[in-house]
Structures are given as structure tokens and as C-alpha cells.
Scaffold this motif. Sequence first.
Motif, PDB file in Angstrom:
ATOM      1  N   ARG A  13       0.694  -1.300  -0.129  1.00  0.00           N
ATOM      2  CA  ARG A  13       0.185  -0.170  -0.124  1.00  0.00           C
ATOM      3  C   ARG A  13       0.839   1.371  -0.056  1.00  0.00           C
ATOM      4  O   ARG A  13       0.499   2.303  -0.414  1.00  0.00           O
ATOM      5  CB  ARG A  13      -0.818   0.013   1.151  1.00  0.00           C
ATOM      6  N   LEU A  14       2.101   1.025   0.468  1.00  0.00           N
ATOM      7  CA  LEU A  14       3.084   2.219   0.155  1.00  0.00           C
ATOM      8  C   LEU A  14       3.423   2.605  -1.292  1.00  0.00           C
ATOM      9  O   LEU A  14       3.749   3.694  -1.457  1.00  0.00           O
ATOM     10  CB  LEU A  14       4.533   1.973   1.048  1.00  0.00           C
ATOM     11  N   HIS A  15       2.824   1.812  -2.109  1.00  0.00           N
ATOM     12  CA  HIS A  15       3.339   1.935  -3.339  1.00  0.00           C
ATOM     13  C   HIS A  15       1.982   2.571  -4.457  1.00  0.00           C
ATOM     14  O   HIS A  15       2.134   2.776  -5.537  1.00  0.00           O
ATOM     15  CB  HIS A  15       4.019   0.722  -4.218  1.00  0.00           C
ATOM     16  N   LYS A  16       1.090   2.637  -3.635  1.00  0.00           N
ATOM     17  CA  LYS A  16      -0.103   3.329  -4.306  1.00  0.00           C
ATOM     18  C   LYS A  16       0.014   4.986  -4.491  1.00  0.00           C
ATOM     19  O   LYS A  16       0.591   5.363  -3.794  1.00  0.00           O
ATOM     20  CB  LYS A  16      -1.255   3.120  -3.336  1.00  0.00           C
ATOM     21  N   ILE A  17      -0.484   5.204  -5.810  1.00  0.00           N
ATOM     22  CA  ILE A  17      -0.141   6.673  -6.078  1.00  0.00           C
ATOM     23  C   ILE A  17      -1.400   7.451  -5.514  1.00  0.00           C
ATOM     24  O   ILE A  17      -2.662   7.111  -5.664  1.00  0.00           O
ATOM     25  CB  ILE A  17      -0.405   6.715  -7.859  1.00  0.00           C
ATOM     26  N   ALA A  18      -1.123   8.593  -4.811  1.00  0.00           N
ATOM     27  CA  ALA A  18      -2.267   9.288  -4.220  1.00  0.00           C
ATOM     28  C   ALA A  18      -2.827  10.381  -5.204  1.00  0.00           C
ATOM     29  O   ALA A  18      -2.250  10.476  -6.256  1.00  0.00           O
ATOM     30  CB  ALA A  18      -1.406  10.017  -3.495  1.00  0.00           C
ATOM     31  N   LYS A  19      -4.210  10.588  -4.986  1.00  0.00           N
ATOM     32  CA  LYS A  19      -4.947  11.228  -5.848  1.00  0.00           C
ATOM     33  C   LYS A  19      -4.950  12.538  -5.632  1.00  0.00           C
ATOM     34  O   LYS A  19      -4.725  12.987  -4.068  1.00  0.00           O
ATOM     35  CB  LYS A  19      -6.354  10.903  -5.961  1.00  0.00           C
ATOM     36  N   LYS A  20      -5.323  13.548  -6.454  1.00  0.00           N
ATOM     37  CA  LYS A  20      -5.316  15.183  -5.801  1.00  0.00           C
ATOM     38  C   LYS A  20      -6.422  15.130  -5.000  1.00  0.00           C
ATOM     39  O   LYS A  20      -7.596  14.601  -5.447  1.00  0.00           O
ATOM     40  CB  LYS A  20      -5.246  15.896  -7.114  1.00  0.00           C
ATOM     41  N   VAL A  21      -6.183  16.147  -3.992  1.00  0.00           N
ATOM     42  CA  VAL A  21      -7.747  16.683  -3.291  1.00  0.00           C
ATOM     43  C   VAL A  21      -8.408  17.575  -4.045  1.00  0.00           C
ATOM     44  O   VAL A  21      -7.593  18.430  -4.684  1.00  0.00           O
ATOM     45  CB  VAL A  21      -6.998  17.279  -1.894  1.00  0.00           C
ATOM     46  N   THR A  22      -9.577  17.081  -4.420  1.00  0.00           N
ATOM     47  CA  THR A  22     -10.319  18.161  -5.185  1.00  0.00           C
ATOM     48  C   THR A  22     -10.964  19.343  -4.598  1.00  0.00           C
ATOM     49  O   THR A  22     -11.354  20.385  -5.071  1.00  0.00           O
ATOM     50  CB  THR A  22     -11.411  17.521  -5.889  1.00  0.00           C
ATOM     51  N   GLN A  23     -11.229  18.873  -3.124  1.00  0.00           N
ATOM     52  CA  GLN A  23     -11.879  20.127  -2.292  1.00  0.00           C
ATOM     53  C   GLN A  23     -11.248  19.806  -0.792  1.00  0.00           C
ATOM     54  O   GLN A  23     -11.205  18.949  -0.145  1.00  0.00           O
ATOM     55  CB  GLN A  23     -13.367  19.798  -2.128  1.00  0.00           C
ATOM     56  N   VAL A  24     -10.758  20.973  -0.385  1.00  0.00           N
ATOM     57  CA  VAL A  24     -10.171  21.246   0.889  1.00  0.00           C
ATOM     58  C   VAL A  24     -11.205  21.501   1.965  1.00  0.00           C
ATOM     59  O   VAL A  24     -11.888  22.510   1.794  1.00  0.00           O
ATOM     60  CB  VAL A  24      -8.982  22.048   0.940  1.00  0.00           C
ATOM     61  N   ASN A  25     -11.644  20.564   2.713  1.00  0.00           N
ATOM     62  CA  ASN A  25     -13.051  20.838   3.576  1.00  0.00           C
ATOM     63  C   ASN A  25     -12.677  20.451   4.953  1.00  0.00           C
ATOM     64  O   ASN A  25     -11.304  19.915   5.267  1.00  0.00           O
ATOM     65  CB  ASN A  25     -14.004  20.161   2.902  1.00  0.00           C
ATOM     66  N   ASP A  26     -13.663  20.312   5.837  1.00  0.00           N
ATOM     67  CA  ASP A  26     -13.305  20.118   7.236  1.00  0.00           C
ATOM     68  C   ASP A  26     -12.646  18.566   7.473  1.00  0.00           C
ATOM     69  O   ASP A  26     -11.917  18.271   8.291  1.00  0.00           O
ATOM     70  CB  ASP A  26     -14.553  19.933   8.039  1.00  0.00           C
ATOM     71  N   ASP A  27     -13.197  17.685   6.599  1.00  0.00           N
ATOM     72  CA  ASP A  27     -12.562  16.461   6.637  1.00  0.00           C
ATOM     73  C   ASP A  27     -11.125  16.246   6.251  1.00  0.00           C
ATOM     74  O   ASP A  27     -10.281  15.424   7.006  1.00  0.00           O
ATOM     75  CB  ASP A  27     -13.220  15.361   5.515  1.00  0.00           C
ATOM     76  N   THR A  28     -10.646  17.070   5.353  1.00  0.00           N
ATOM     77  CA  THR A  28      -9.244  17.421   5.140  1.00  0.00           C
ATOM     78  C   THR A  28      -8.671  17.635   6.144  1.00  0.00           C
ATOM     79  O   THR A  28      -7.384  17.150   6.456  1.00  0.00           O
ATOM     80  CB  THR A  28      -9.096  18.223   3.902  1.00  0.00           C
ATOM     81  N   ARG A  29      -9.184  18.917   6.768  1.00  0.00           N
ATOM     82  CA  ARG A  29      -8.414  19.413   8.043  1.00  0.00           C
ATOM     83  C   ARG A  29      -8.434  18.552   9.341  1.00  0.00           C
ATOM     84  O   ARG A  29      -7.211  18.394  10.069  1.00  0.00           O
ATOM     85  CB  ARG A  29      -9.148  20.671   8.409  1.00  0.00           C
ATOM     86  N   LYS A  30      -9.293  17.239   9.192  1.00  0.00           N
ATOM     87  CA  LYS A  30      -9.328  16.658  10.465  1.00  0.00           C
ATOM     88  C   LYS A  30      -8.185  15.550  10.204  1.00  0.00           C
ATOM     89  O   LYS A  30      -7.550  15.327  11.141  1.00  0.00           O
ATOM     90  CB  LYS A  30     -10.907  15.791  10.331  1.00  0.00           C
TER      91      LYS A  30
END
Length: 167
Positions: A13-30
Motif C-alpha cells: 500500500r506504500l506504493h499506491k499513487i495518491a490522488k489530488k485533493v479536489t476540495q479542501v474541507n473539514d474532513d481534510t483538516r481533520k
Amino acid sequence: MAILQILQYPDERLHKIAKKVTQVNDDTRKLIADMAETMYKAPGVGLAATQVNVHEQIIVLDISDTHDQLQVFINPEIMTCSGEIKSEEGCLSVPGIYETVQRADRVKVRALNEQGESFTLEAEDFLAVCIQHEIDHLHGKVFVEYLSPLKQSRLRAKLKKRRREAL
Ligand code: NI
């Protein structure tokens, strides 16, 4: 806030490619708050979301001695880099292993902050190394992959042995 589990190399799982964050919201901040707490507790100077099995482009860093200078990078992109630096690196996903890696000595990075605002940062030396190390995680790359194939296979054998002994 919560302490998150950090994936340990070699974990696919360390080799998975991360996706761009489309919306920075409260979930992101948490998530960012939890990542920061996890990093400080470890303790470490940087953590990428990939390492806590969230495959989104988010990095937290704090290279201060006082542990109160949190830096957050969402969707980070290296715009320019120059120079060379060789330094010893470690990683919370590869505990107890320190190896010399060559990287760019200066980078200019563009990212979003916790409010979703775009910023650019010019970094050098240790901060530049940390930024490159963490961005690598988002691309599914762990620092030990810069080592020779022989060193990598020895390292994997060592880590497997250590894990068996820990059971
Ligand atoms: Ni790392």
C-alpha cells in the motif's frame, strides 16, 4: 484527534499513487490534524497521507526543534529544483533504517494550504530533502528504493527477520 497507524515497509500500500485533493474541507483538516498528531507522537519530521493508508496528496512537516512549526502541503508540486545534496534519511515507515540519498538541494514547491489557498515555497537543505522525501511517498516511492537492488533485498530480508522476531 487520533493517532493513525503508519504502514510499514515493505507494504504494497506504500506504493499506491495518491490522488489530488479536489476540495479542501473539514474532513481534510481533520485528517491533517490526525496526521500531525501521529507525526509528533512517533516522533518524526514528516508524514505523507500514503503512510497512513489515505491515498490523497497531503503532507505534513515540522523540522523545528520546538515542534510548533507545522507545515501543510496539499497537492504539492515541485516546480523547479537545482543543486545536489547527499544526506542520511530515515522514514517512519522504515523504522531504524538510515541511508544516504542524493537529492536536489533547492526546490520551489507549489501547493495548497489548509484553507485551500495556493502558495509557493522555496526550500533548501534539510527542508528541501524532507519535501522531496514526502512527495515521493505520494508517488508511491519509499526512500530505500534509491538504494542499489542488492542493498534493497538485504534490507527487506532484515526487516522480515526483525518482524518475525517481534511476533
Ligand atoms: Ni518517509
